[in-house]
Design a protein around this motif. Structure first.
Motif, short mmCIF file in Angstrom:
data_model
loop_
_atom_site.label_atom_id
_atom_site.label_comp_id
_atom_site.label_asym_id
_atom_site.label_seq_id
_atom_site.Cartn_x
_atom_site.Cartn_y
_atom_site.Cartn_z
N GLY A 26 0.82 -1.21 0.00
CA GLY A 26 0.00 0.00 0.00
C GLY A 26 0.85 1.26 0.00
N TRP A 27 1.95 1.19 0.70
CA TRP A 27 2.83 2.37 0.78
C TRP A 27 3.72 2.48 -0.46
N LYS A 28 3.83 1.38 -1.18
CA LYS A 28 4.74 1.31 -2.34
C LYS A 28 6.19 1.60 -1.92
N ILE A 29 6.58 0.97 -0.82
CA ILE A 29 7.94 1.10 -0.30
C ILE A 29 8.42 -0.32 -0.02
N ASP A 30 9.67 -0.64 -0.29
CA ASP A 30 10.08 -2.03 -0.09
C ASP A 30 10.07 -2.38 1.40
N PRO A 31 10.00 -3.68 1.73
CA PRO A 31 9.78 -4.07 3.12
C PRO A 31 10.80 -3.50 4.11
N VAL A 32 12.07 -3.52 3.76
CA VAL A 32 13.08 -3.03 4.71
C VAL A 32 12.93 -1.52 4.90
N LYS A 33 12.72 -0.81 3.81
CA LYS A 33 12.53 0.66 3.93
C LYS A 33 11.22 0.97 4.65
N SER A 34 10.24 0.07 4.54
CA SER A 34 8.97 0.29 5.25
C SER A 34 9.20 0.33 6.76
N MET A 35 10.12 -0.52 7.22
CA MET A 35 10.43 -0.53 8.65
C MET A 35 11.01 0.83 9.06
N GLU A 36 11.88 1.35 8.20
CA GLU A 36 12.47 2.67 8.50
C GLU A 36 11.41 3.77 8.45
N TRP A 37 10.46 3.60 7.54
CA TRP A 37 9.37 4.60 7.41
C TRP A 37 8.55 4.67 8.69
N VAL A 38 8.28 3.49 9.29
CA VAL A 38 7.54 3.48 10.56
C VAL A 38 8.31 4.29 11.60
N LYS A 39 9.62 4.05 11.65
CA LYS A 39 10.43 4.72 12.66
C LYS A 39 10.47 6.24 12.42
N GLU A 40 10.71 6.61 11.18
CA GLU A 40 10.89 8.03 10.89
C GLU A 40 9.59 8.81 10.86
N LYS A 41 8.57 8.22 10.25
CA LYS A 41 7.33 8.97 10.02
C LYS A 41 6.24 8.69 11.05
N MET A 42 6.08 7.41 11.40
CA MET A 42 4.93 7.09 12.26
C MET A 42 5.20 7.40 13.73
N LEU A 43 6.40 7.07 14.20
CA LEU A 43 6.67 7.24 15.63
C LEU A 43 6.43 8.67 16.12
N PRO A 44 6.85 9.71 15.36
CA PRO A 44 6.60 11.06 15.86
C PRO A 44 5.11 11.37 16.01
N GLN A 45 4.27 10.79 15.15
CA GLN A 45 2.84 11.10 15.24
C GLN A 45 2.08 10.11 16.12
N PHE A 46 2.69 8.95 16.35
CA PHE A 46 2.05 7.93 17.20
C PHE A 46 3.02 7.50 18.30
N PRO A 47 3.15 8.28 19.37
CA PRO A 47 4.13 7.94 20.40
C PRO A 47 3.87 6.57 21.02
N LEU A 48 4.94 5.80 21.18
CA LEU A 48 4.83 4.47 21.78
C LEU A 48 4.69 4.59 23.29
N GLY A 49 4.19 3.54 23.90
CA GLY A 49 4.18 3.51 25.35
C GLY A 49 2.89 2.93 25.91
N VAL A 50 2.90 2.77 27.23
CA VAL A 50 1.74 2.27 27.94
C VAL A 50 0.84 3.46 28.25
N TYR A 51 -0.38 3.41 27.75
CA TYR A 51 -1.30 4.53 27.97
C TYR A 51 -2.17 4.30 29.19
N LYS A 52 -2.36 3.04 29.52
CA LYS A 52 -3.13 2.73 30.72
C LYS A 52 -2.76 1.31 31.11
N ASP A 53 -2.60 1.07 32.40
CA ASP A 53 -2.35 -0.30 32.85
C ASP A 53 -2.77 -0.45 34.30
#
Ligand code: TPP
Ligand code: SF4
Ligand code: SF4
Lengths: 81, 478
Positions: free
Chosen positions: B227-254
């Motif tokens: 869907g992204w039209k990016i190869d699998p290895v670069k897709s992993m980098e895309w998650v790190k570079e693009k998604m992480l800033p807009q979707f912060p990781l972590g425990v939101y409730k526990d």
């Protein structure tokens, strides 16, 4: 050439889709694309034969359930469950 | 026990026998797809937690629609976005099972947005695995609620613009504001350490689920190389570079440690209580003796269809109500067209001695078609040897089947002659009584004051005439 020792990673050529995620994740760089193509036309991943430390990265990064098996350091072929 | 080998987890089916085609040993996913990685973590966890036989997986619509090919668990494949609703039912009906709702971002955050909100708010005993790949994968890469700002998709060719398309939907942030959820975490699959963290989150959610600790929500930032039209290895980098800033990781409730097993009251369904509440007597007031009903009419599945306003629903209700007085089990299921009047309407009626299963008369033994579109639509579904009654006043075509019994009756005409087209319903009942022998017309007439409770005597009398007219027409003409 694969040495018999463990740990060792094993890729099933026909189940591999050549995505390269295991190769990228291997800290020891002991997985490479095969120059050969599998039946689906992918250059599959291949263990170079030695140097695996059994970290399991390739196994967990691989999206195919059954393409990669990693035999860990304490693996004993006599005691397979 | 410490693992000595990492191999295909037992949570997967050995050979994917439900998968069509020759390749029953590999998945349908694209090379490098994050769904596969998460599948493996879930399959491994249910094996290690020893819950393979206690797990019921609800698979969504989206690329993981076929998750049931792979997991060796119970499975339901459900309509788009409805996994939390079906999961609720499955979990309540099987309180001792682990219920997994596996959903993509289009499924969970778009069409199923309210479903997930309500299930979370009720604290259902469900473990939700939410695959956020920022796109609709299956349908070819359209914008999802989670699509990033600036991200180009087939439906945001200039990039997602908050002004016109809204902001990326942050489901962990939203759901963690609710009181009921037990555990809400966002994890990612972009590299080996984060896959390890995801593995831990999957195991925690399933451990909590095993202990019935309510609602577990694990959002997994994932890849869609196609869907992204990016190869699998670069897709992993895309998650790190693009998604992480807009979707912060972590425990939101526990609140796993304080959470106690959610127990729901055992549902009681006592028909007597329901009847009492509805003011319905569970014992038939009038218990008419049955006449001599031919075998073929002893177990009736009936479809009544026509225009709205033709008395379709009244006909169905009257059939069911009268049959009830003979001690049959009955059901009546209405189905309305979109228009209030003049549109099409139909209903299904079942009349039989045994337990009634599906209320819908998919393959009716008897079709009562009041207009032409109904005949054209439903004739083909009549069971071979079944019966067709059609309104020959309005239907100017002939039925095509020759393996059924056909009764052409000018129903509207008969009612008109009596001075009121609205009595068509009772003409129908009279004709039905004559054809099937199931009802005695005198009994039907006796019941009319009950069927038309509160109506004037003149109306009741007119309907009595209608019953007889329908009955007589059949007796005289067939
Ligand atoms: C009721 C309904 N509406 C629309 C569709 C079309 N449809 C199929 S998959 C899909 C989106 C899936 O996207 P997502 O949930 O993100 O899953 P992915 O494929 O990315 O894993 C849509 C809109 C459908 N099948 N059913
Ligand atoms: S287990 Fe680790 S070291 Fe061995 S091949 Fe796989 S990724 Fe490389
Ligand atoms: S379209 Fe995307 S989400 Fe679907 S299988 Fe391919 S890579 Fe995975």
């Amino acid at each position: 050439m694969t040495d018999a020792k463990y740990p060792r990673s094993e890729v099933d050529p026909d189940k591999c889709k050549g995505c390269g995620l295991c190769i990228a994740a291997c800290p020891k760089k002991v997985l490479v694309f095969s120059p050969k193509l599998n039946s689906k036309g992918y250059h599959y991943a291949e263990y170079v034969g030695s140097g695996c430390v059994g970290c399991g990265n390739c196994f967990y990064n691989c999206p195919e359930p059954d393409a990669i098996t990693v035999y860990l350091r304490n693996y004993d072929p006599e005691k397979v469950v | 026990m410490k693992k000595t080998v990492l191999r295909k987890p037992k949570g997967f089916i050995d050979v994917y026998k439900h998968k069509p085609g020759a390749e029953k040993d590999r998945t349908h996913y694209c090379p490098g797809c994050g769904h596969g990685i998460l599948h493996k973590l879930i399959a491994e966890a249910i094996e290690d937690l020893d819950i393979i036989d206690d797990t019921i997986l609800i698979s969504p619509v989206g690329c993981s629609v076929f998750a049931y090919y792979y997991f060796d668990t119970g499975n339901f494949q459900v309509a788009h976005g409805r996994a939390p609703a079906v999961g609720t039912a499955v979990s309540r009906a099987n309180p001792d099972k682990v219920v997994i709702s596996y959903q993509g971002d289009g499924d969970l955050a778009a069409i199923g947005g309210n479903n997930i909100l309500q299930a979370a708010n009720r604290g259902e005993n469900i473990a939700v695995f939410f695959v956020n790949n920022a796109i609709y994968g299956m349908t070819g890469g359209q914008m999802a609620p989670t699509t990033l700002l600036e991200q180009i998709t087939t439906t945001t060719p200039y990039g997602r613009n908050a002004n016109t398309d809204g902001f990326p939907m942050k489901m962990c942030e939203v759901l963690s504001q609710l009181s009921a959820p037990t555990y809400v975490e966002r994890v990612s699959l972009h590299d080996a350490p984060h896959i390890r963290r995801t593995r831990a989150a999957v195991r925690k959610a399933l451990q909590n689920a095993k202990e019935r600790k309510g609602f577990q929500f694990v959002e997994v930032l994932s890849t869609c190389p196609s869907g992204w039209k990016i190869d699998p290895v670069k897709s992993m980098e895309w998650v790190k570079e693009k998604m992480l800033p807009q979707f912060p990781l972590g425990v939101y409730k526990d609140v796993s440690n304080e959470a106690v097993a959610v127990e729901r009251p055992v549902p009681i369904f006592d028909p007597a209580i329901v009847w009492e509440k509805l003011g319905i007597s569970s014992v038939a007031d009038v218990d008419f003796p049955r006449g001599d009903v031919p075998d073929e009419y002893r177990k009736m599945s009936i479809r009544v269809a026509g225009f709205g306003g033709q008395g379709i629903m009244v006909t169905g209700q009257a059939l069911a109500s009268v049959a009830l007085e003979y001690g049959y089990n009955v059901s009546w299921l209405p189905s309305y067209g979109p228009e209030m009047r003049g549109g099409t309407a139909n209903c299904s009626v079942n009349i039989q001695d045994g337990t009634i299963g599906a209320a819908e008369a998919v393959k009716p033994g008897l079709l009562l078609a009041m207009n032409r579109p109904s005949l054209e639509k439903f004739e083909k579904f009549i069971v071979p040897g079944g019966t067709l009654i059609y309104n020959s006043t309005l239907i100017d075509i002939k039925p095509v089947r020759n393996d059924i019994k056909v009764f052409a009756i000018p129903i509207t005409g008969i009612a008109d002659e009596l001075g009121n087209t609205r009595v068509q319903s009772l003409v129908n009942i009279g004709a039905y009584a004559a054809i099937t022998g199931m009802f005695n017309v005198d009994h039907v007439v006796e019941l009319l004051p009950k069927l038309f409770k509160g109506k004037k005597q003149a109306i009741i009398d007119l309907n009595a005439k209608a019953v007889k007219a329908g009955y007589d027409y059949v007796k005289e003409n067939f």
